[in-house]
Enzyme design. Structure first.
Site, PDB file in Angstrom:
ATOM      1  N   ASN A 245      77.331  -0.535  74.334  1.00 26.81           N
ATOM      2  CA  ASN A 245      76.513   0.640  74.606  1.00 26.81           C
ATOM      3  C   ASN A 245      75.112   0.352  74.067  1.00 26.81           C
ATOM      4  OD1 ASN A 245      78.622   2.138  75.762  1.00 26.81           O
ATOM      5  ND2 ASN A 245      79.347   2.778  73.752  1.00 26.81           N
TER       6      ASN A 245
ATOM      7  N   GLN B  39      75.097   4.819  72.618  1.00 29.76           N
ATOM      8  CA  GLN B  39      75.024   4.060  71.359  1.00 29.76           C
ATOM      9  C   GLN B  39      74.700   5.011  70.214  1.00 29.76           C
ATOM     10  OE1 GLN B  39      72.216   0.765  71.189  1.00 29.76           O
ATOM     11  NE2 GLN B  39      72.990   0.102  69.190  1.00 29.76           N
TER      12      GLN B  39
ATOM     13  N   HIS C 269      77.109  -3.945  68.356  1.00 27.49           N
ATOM     14  CA  HIS C 269      78.569  -4.079  68.244  1.00 27.49           C
ATOM     15  C   HIS C 269      79.156  -4.172  69.639  1.00 27.49           C
ATOM     16  CE1 HIS C 269      77.305   0.143  68.094  1.00 27.49           C
ATOM     17  NE2 HIS C 269      78.390   0.425  68.809  1.00 27.49           N
TER      18      HIS C 269
ATOM     19  N   HIS D 288      82.372  -3.428  71.724  1.00 27.81           N
ATOM     20  CA  HIS D 288      83.672  -2.759  71.741  1.00 27.81           C
ATOM     21  C   HIS D 288      84.629  -3.662  72.516  1.00 27.81           C
ATOM     22  CE1 HIS D 288      82.220   1.472  70.782  1.00 27.81           C
ATOM     23  NE2 HIS D 288      81.081   0.944  71.213  1.00 27.81           N
TER      24      HIS D 288
HETATM   25  P1  AMP Z   1      78.630   3.363  69.843  1.00 26.07           P
HETATM   26  O1  AMP Z   1      78.813   4.846  70.109  1.00 26.07           O
HETATM   27  O2  AMP Z   1      78.734   2.487  71.043  1.00 26.07           O
HETATM   28  O3  AMP Z   1      77.401   3.115  69.012  1.00 26.07           O
HETATM   29  O4  AMP Z   1      79.887   2.945  68.951  1.00 26.07           O
HETATM   30  C1  AMP Z   1      79.996   3.233  67.597  1.00 26.07           C
HETATM   31  C2  AMP Z   1      81.453   3.204  67.272  1.00 26.07           C
HETATM   32  O5  AMP Z   1      81.596   3.104  65.874  1.00 26.07           O
HETATM   33  C3  AMP Z   1      82.220   4.465  67.706  1.00 26.07           C
HETATM   34  O6  AMP Z   1      83.254   4.085  68.620  1.00 26.07           O
HETATM   35  C4  AMP Z   1      82.773   5.013  66.402  1.00 26.07           C
HETATM   36  O7  AMP Z   1      84.059   5.553  66.533  1.00 26.07           O
HETATM   37  C5  AMP Z   1      82.757   3.784  65.512  1.00 26.07           C
HETATM   38  N1  AMP Z   1      82.657   4.022  64.086  1.00 26.07           N
HETATM   39  C6  AMP Z   1      81.832   4.898  63.460  1.00 26.07           C
HETATM   40  N2  AMP Z   1      81.995   4.801  62.123  1.00 26.07           N
HETATM   41  C7  AMP Z   1      82.940   3.846  61.916  1.00 26.07           C
HETATM   42  C8  AMP Z   1      83.560   3.288  60.756  1.00 26.07           C
HETATM   43  N3  AMP Z   1      83.219   3.698  59.521  1.00 26.07           N
HETATM   44  N4  AMP Z   1      84.496   2.326  60.908  1.00 26.07           N
HETATM   45  C9  AMP Z   1      84.845   1.917  62.148  1.00 26.07           C
HETATM   46  N5  AMP Z   1      84.309   2.395  63.293  1.00 26.07           N
HETATM   47  C10 AMP Z   1      83.362   3.352  63.166  1.00 26.07           C
END
Ligand code: AMP
Length: 114
Positions: free
Chosen positions: A87, A94, A100, A102
């Site tokens: 994202n 994002q 990151h 996924h």
């Molecule tokens: P995005 O929305 O593409 O930026 O993805 C961020 C992702 O990080 C989301 O799927 C969240 O569920 C995940 N996330 C947020 N905080 C944590 C955390 N502490 N540990 C693992 N995943 C997380």
């Protein structure tokens, strides 16, 4: 505590369920999984998005994708199929400003994505 959540996870200062612990790349389970396998693969160094990571030009993006595939193999979803998603930007969803990938799999995926 670092300002960036994923820098904190990479540094071991914020807990996460780590599934791959490499020198330059680390992978951990998403806290809010959207599939039976949902792993996030990140570089330890901070880049805000995948374009910035690509611009670094030191092979790190290749390594990240290679490790994402290795996660899929280890999770048993490489043959059935999996999705790698970056994202990029708020309109794409994002929410964390540290690049990151996924890695999602273990259920049927539809297209187009939501
Ligand atoms: P995005 O929305 O593409 O930026 O993805 C961020 C992702 O990080 C989301 O799927 C969240 O569920 C995940 N996330 C947020 N905080 C944590 C955390 N502490 N540990 C693992 N995943 C997380």
């Amino acid at each position: 505590m670092p300002e960036c959540l994923f820098c904190g996870i990479a540094a071991g200062e914020i807990p996460a369920t780590v599934v791959l612990d490499g020198k330059r790349v680390i992978a951990f389970r998403d806290v809010n999984p959207q599939a039976s396998t949902h792993v996030l693969v990140i570089p330890r160094d901070h880049y805000p998005n995948v374009a910035a990571l690509a611009s670094a030009g030191d092979g790190l993006l290749n390594e990240l994708i290679t490790e994402a595939h290795q996660v899929a193999v280890a999770e048993g979803i490489a043959d059935s199929g999996y999705r790698i998603v970056f994202n990029t930007g708020p309109g794409a969803g994002q929410t964390v400003g540290h690049v990151h990938a996924h890695v999602l799999g273990g259920r049927p995926m539809t297209w187009p994505p939501g």
